[in-house]
Design an enzyme around this catalytic site. Structure first.
Site, PDB file in Angstrom:
ATOM      1  N   SER A 268      -5.324  34.584 -24.287  1.00  0.00           N
ATOM      2  CA  SER A 268      -6.298  34.963 -24.240  1.00  0.00           C
ATOM      3  C   SER A 268      -6.854  35.211 -25.422  1.00  0.00           C
ATOM      4  O   SER A 268      -7.053  34.524 -26.289  1.00  0.00           O
ATOM      5  CB  SER A 268      -7.210  35.923 -23.186  1.00  0.00           C
TER       6      SER A 268
ATOM      7  N   GLU B 235     -25.145  34.132 -19.035  1.00  0.00           N
ATOM      8  CA  GLU B 235     -25.589  32.768 -18.301  1.00  0.00           C
ATOM      9  C   GLU B 235     -25.574  32.883 -16.645  1.00  0.00           C
ATOM     10  O   GLU B 235     -26.092  31.925 -15.814  1.00  0.00           O
ATOM     11  CB  GLU B 235     -24.088  30.930 -18.270  1.00  0.00           C
TER      12      GLU B 235
ATOM     13  N   GLU C 157     -15.175  31.994  -5.547  1.00  0.00           N
ATOM     14  CA  GLU C 157     -13.792  32.505  -5.908  1.00  0.00           C
ATOM     15  C   GLU C 157     -13.830  33.075  -6.493  1.00  0.00           C
ATOM     16  O   GLU C 157     -13.671  34.303  -6.811  1.00  0.00           O
ATOM     17  CB  GLU C 157     -13.031  31.398  -5.408  1.00  0.00           C
TER      18      GLU C 157
END
Length: 390
Positions: A187, A250, A378
Site C-alpha cells: 500500500s 461510496e 465477504e
C-alpha cells in the site's frame, strides 16, 4: 435551497423538498426512457446538464465550485428517490460517477486543479470517473500494478483498469497508480493521479454486462500516457489512505441506492398484486402474497432506519472505526434487502416478472453488481470484523 454540512440545519422541509424534486426529475426525465437507453447501451449526455440545472450533481460540494454543501442526511433522499423512481442502476451509476471520482480531487488536488475540474463536472458539462480495479484484482487494492513513473514535470503511466463506470465517456479519470521504485510493493507505493480523458496513449473498450446496460463501463489501457505532475492528488505514496476514505462515501451511497431499488420493486409488486386477478380475486387478497409484501416492508423499513442512523453519526462527526464498520454492515444489509425484494417482486409478477420492460426484472439483473461493487460482501464482513476488534 441552501443547506450546510451541519446536520442540525437540515429540516424535514429541506429533505421533503429535495425528495420531491428528485422524484419529479426521475419520473419525467429517466423512467420513461430507460428501456430505450438500455437497448442503446447509453443515455444522452444532455441528462447530466438537466440534472445539474436542478442542483443534483452539485449536492455535497462547496459553493465556490458551483455546488451546494449538504450533510449525509440531505444526500440520502437524493440517492433513495433517484433509485426508487428512476429504477435504473445504469443511469444512477454513470450520472453520479463524479461522486466517487471527484472527492479525491476536492480533498487533495491543488487549488488550480480543483478550479479547473470541479465546476465543469458539477455543471454537467464534463464527466468524472474513478479507476481502481485492474484485470488482476479488485478488492486487494494494495497489489495494483498500474505504474506512474516521474519524468521531469510529467508522470508516464502504463497499465490497465477494468469495470470502470463512465469509463468510455469520462473527461477526467481519478486513477490509482503505483509510484516510486519499479519494485515497490504494498500500500505504501500507491498514489492517486488525475488523468485527462483526452490523453494520448489512453485507449478504451466497452464492456458488455448482465445489468446496468445503459451505463458505459470500460476497460482502460494506459500506454505511456504522459500526465502533468500537477495532477498528482496529495503526496506520492498517500493513495491507499485516499482510496480507503473514498470507499466509505461510496458504500453509503450504494446502501441508500439499494434501499431505493428495493422500494421500486415493492411499488411495482404491490400495484400488480392489487390489479391482477387469480381464481376470482386480486392477488393481494391471498394471504401468501400479503405475507411476501409484508416481508419486503420489514426489510425496507429496517434498512431505512439504519441508513438514517449511519447518516446521523457521520453528520455528528462520529466517523471512527465503529462508523466504518456500520457502513460495511449497512452496505451488506441494504443490498441483501434489494436482492430479497427483487426476487419476491419477480415472483409476485409471475410470468410478467420475467419480461423485459418491468422494473423488477431490470433490478433483479442489477442486484449482483450492487453486492459486489464498492467491496464485495465477504470483504465488507472482514473489514467490519477488523474495525470492531473481532
Amino acid at each position: 435551497m441552501t443547506v450546510t454540512s451541519d446536520a442540525s440545519s437540515v429540516s424535514d422541509e429541506d429533505r421533503t423538498a429535495l425528495a420531491d424534486t428528485v422524484t419529479r426529475f426521475a419520473r419525467t426525465e429517466i423512467a420513461p426512457h430507460v428501456d430505450a437507453w438500455d437497448a442503446a447501451g447509453e443515455f444522452p449526455r444532455s441528462l447530466y446538464r438537466r440534472a445539474a440545472d436542478l442542483g443534483l450533481l452539485g449536492l455535497g460540494y462547496p459553493e465556490q465550485y458551483g455546488g451546494t454543501p449538504a450533510s449525509y442526511a440531505l444526500r440520502l433522499p437524493l440517492w433513495r428517490a433517484l433509485s426508487r423512481h428512476g429504477a435504473s442502476g445504469g443511469v444512477l451509476a454513470s450520472l453520479l460517477s463524479h461522486n466517487i471520482g471527484l472527492p479525491p480531487v476536492l480533498a487533495h488536488g491543488s487549488d488550480a486543479v480543483r478550479a479547473e475540474v470541479i465546476p465543469s463536472v458539477l455543471a454537467g458539462e464534463q464527466i468524472a470517473a474513478l479507476a481502481i480495479t485492474e484485470p488482476g484484482g479488485g478488492s486487494d487494492v494494495a497489489q495494483l500494478k498500474t505504474t506512474a513513473r516521474r519524468e521531469g514535470d510529467e508522470y508516464i503511466v502504463n497499465g490497465e483498469k477494468v469495470f470502470i463506470t463512465s469509463g468510455m465517456r469520462a473527461d477526467w479519470i481519478t486513477v490509482a497508480v503505483r509510484t516510486g521504485d519499479a519494485g515497490s510493493k504494498g500500500s505504501g507505493g500507491i498514489s492517486m493521479l488525475l488523468i485527462p480523458g483526452h490523453s494520448a496513449g489512453l485507449s478504451r473498450s466497452k464492456l458488455d454486462k448482465m445489468g446496468w446496460l445503459c451505463s458505459d463501463t470500460a476497460h482502460l489501457r494506459f500506454d505511456n500516457v504522459r500526465v502533468p505532475a500537477r495532477y498528482l492528488l496529495g503526496e506520492e505514496g498517500a493513495g491507499f489512505r485516499i482510496i480507503m476514505a473514498n470507499f466509505n462515501g461510496e458504500r453509503f451511497g450504494l446502501a441508500a441506492s439499494a434501499l431505493g431499488f428495493a422500494e421500486a420493486c415493492y411499488d411495482e409488486a404491490l400495484a400488480w398484486a392489487r390489479q391482477r386477478k387469480t381464481f376470482g380475486a386480486a392477488l393481494v387478497e391471498h394471504q401468501v402474497i400479503r405475507h411476501k409484501l409484508v416481508d419486503m416492508q420489514m426489510r425496507i423499513q429496517s434498512t431505512a432506519a439504519w441508513c438514517e442512523s449511519v447518516a446521523a453519526q457521520a453528520d455528528a462527526g462520529r466517523t471512527g472505526p465503529d462508523w466504518v464498520a456500520q457502513v460495511c454492515l449497512l452496505k451488506n444489509h441494504a443490498t441483501q434487502t434489494m436482492q430479497f425484494c427483487a426476487d419476491q417482486a419477480v415472483q409476485i409478477l409471475g410470468g410478467m416478472g420475467f419480461m423485459r420492460g418491468t422494473v423488477s426484472e431490470r433490478i433483479y439483473r442489477e442486484v449482483k453488481v450492487m453486492m459486489i461493487g464498492g467491496g464485495a460482501e465477504e470483504i465488507m464482513k472482514d473489514l467490519a470484523a477488523k474495525q470492531l476488534g473481532i
